[in-house]
Design an enzyme around this catalytic site. Structure first.
Site, PDB file in Angstrom:
ATOM      1  N   HIS A 146       1.138  -0.926  -0.267  1.00  0.00           N
ATOM      2  CA  HIS A 146       0.275  -0.496  -0.321  1.00  0.00           C
ATOM      3  C   HIS A 146       0.905   1.434  -0.253  1.00  0.00           C
ATOM      4  O   HIS A 146       1.077   2.180   1.133  1.00  0.00           O
ATOM      5  CB  HIS A 146      -1.115   0.100   1.650  1.00  0.00           C
ATOM      6  N   TYR A 249     -12.526  10.116   4.058  1.00  0.00           N
ATOM      7  CA  TYR A 249     -12.896   9.201   3.748  1.00  0.00           C
ATOM      8  C   TYR A 249     -13.017   8.509   4.520  1.00  0.00           C
ATOM      9  O   TYR A 249     -13.646   6.989   3.804  1.00  0.00           O
ATOM     10  CB  TYR A 249     -12.270   8.684   1.735  1.00  0.00           C
TER      11      TYR A 249
END
Length: 366
Positions: A146, A249
């Site tokens: 990631h 988010y």
């Protein structure tokens, strides 16, 4: 709102606005421009129509007059090609024709661990000159997952950099930690005046958004100029979002996915103060690369959004109505290749990178 995570049904099958369809096979064909690339990751067109391609292993290649040159660009920084890390994005400065500047993102390793790093340089005589690090996500960690790494410029020449949660999900809600968000900087590596958290001592000044898991696609809307992104969910919950200043988010506090072992990450899909995605996939397609199509070769596709898929090995076409997905169409479902990047080419074609040890640069042609 509670999410019934154990009932794993493709959400798109339940949504009337997201009808999927297979494209007629005679609408287009794939043309190979270059092959033999080792996990190509990013494609950037030069003003003369030539193109730069990054290989995750650490090489920056040039496609000149439609041919892949054998010798890579020189003086690329050393990268940590481990796990999902390596040489990632390459993006030209908006004034490239005058200053020859570009930026590259890559995984970097020291004794303290790995991280996402960004350098600027000038492209001159098949080499990167005056190379300088302008961003480094801290703290480092030992994980090899990631890194995100997608980047994009706005009209004011500010650079937006996506940094993943590094596989340590709680970092995405820690705004004193650079992981799990989008950062906005100048080409000098400074926070942009007007960044949303400049007056918040608990949040790093370069943050533009946070609560992002692993953004693998960024593009600008051809009319509004808004920056659109998508990110990998875990098992399900891949998202499309518009990057808006100061927005949380939600990852991992809210998600439409479950963990890879089937366990629940969060019981919530909505929380006050956290943005909802414009669109999501369940099960995951593992999106990577995205572009709005603006060419004339495929007039029916004008202004549609295209997303590559790694796990599902396809190209997804999304027909939009403002900020809503009205129709979804699967393309290249029988091609058997992981799509890493999608680029709206200056020649009016749609260009793709396939993520393999013998990866290709291809374009969709009639």
């Amino acid at each position: 709102m509670k999410h019934q995570k154990k009932l794993i049904i493709p959400i798109l099958a339940l949504l009337p606005i997201a009808c999927t369809a297979e494209a007629p096979s005679d609408d287009f064909r794939l043309e190979t421009v270059a092959s033999g690339l080792k996990h190509p990751w990013s494609l950037a067109f030069l003003p003369d129509g030539d193109a730069l391609v990054t290989e995750r292993a650490g090489r920056l290649r040039l496609i000149e007059d439609g041919e892949l040159l054998g010798s890579p660009i020189e003086n690329v920084p050393e990268v940590a090609a481990r796990g999902q890390g390596g040489l990632l994005d390459v993006v030209l400065h908006p004034d490239f024709e005058e200053n020859r500047q570009l930026v590259i993102s890559y995984a970097h390793r020291t004794s303290e661990g790995m991280t996402t790093r960004v350098s600027k340089a000038r492209l001159e005589d098949n080499a990167l000159r005056d190379r300088e690090v302008i961003f480094e996500a801290l703290p480092r960690s030992s994980t090899t997952r990631h890194f995100a790494g997608r980047m994009i410029f706005d009209d004011d020449n500010n650079l937006y950099i996506a940094v993943g949660d590094r596989g340590e999900k709680d970092r995405a809600q820690d705004t004193g930690d650079d992981a799990g968000g989008v950062h906005r900087i100048t080409m000098d590596g400074e926070p942009v005046a007007g960044n949303p958290f400049l007056d918040d001592p608990s949040t790093n000044d370069t943050f533009y958004t946070y609560g992002n898991r692993n953004i693998q696609g960024m593009t600008r809307h051809p009319e509004t100029g808004d920056i659109w992104s998508h990110e990998h969910g875990p098992q399900g919950g891949d998202e499309i979002n518009i990057i808006r200043a100061g927005t949380n988010y939600g990852w991992p506090e809210i998600t439409y996915g479950i963990d890879y072992d089937g366990s629940i990450i969060s019981e919530e899909t909505h929380k006050e103060g956290m943005a909802q995605p414009l669109h999501y996939w369940d099960p995951s397609i593992a999106p990577s690369g995205m572009a709005f199509y603006t060419g004339d070769v495929f007039p029916d596709w004008k202004d549609d959004l295209f997303v590559g898929a790694l796990a599902m090995e396809k190209l997804v076409r999304l027909r939009l109505d403002d900020e809503s997905v009205e129709q979804e169409q699967d393309l290249l479902t029988d091609n058997g290749e992981r799509i890493r990047a999608v680029v709206d080419g200056p020649d009016g074609h749609l260009w793709l990178l396939t993520d393999h040890s013998d990866g290709r640069v291809v374009r969709l042609v009639r």
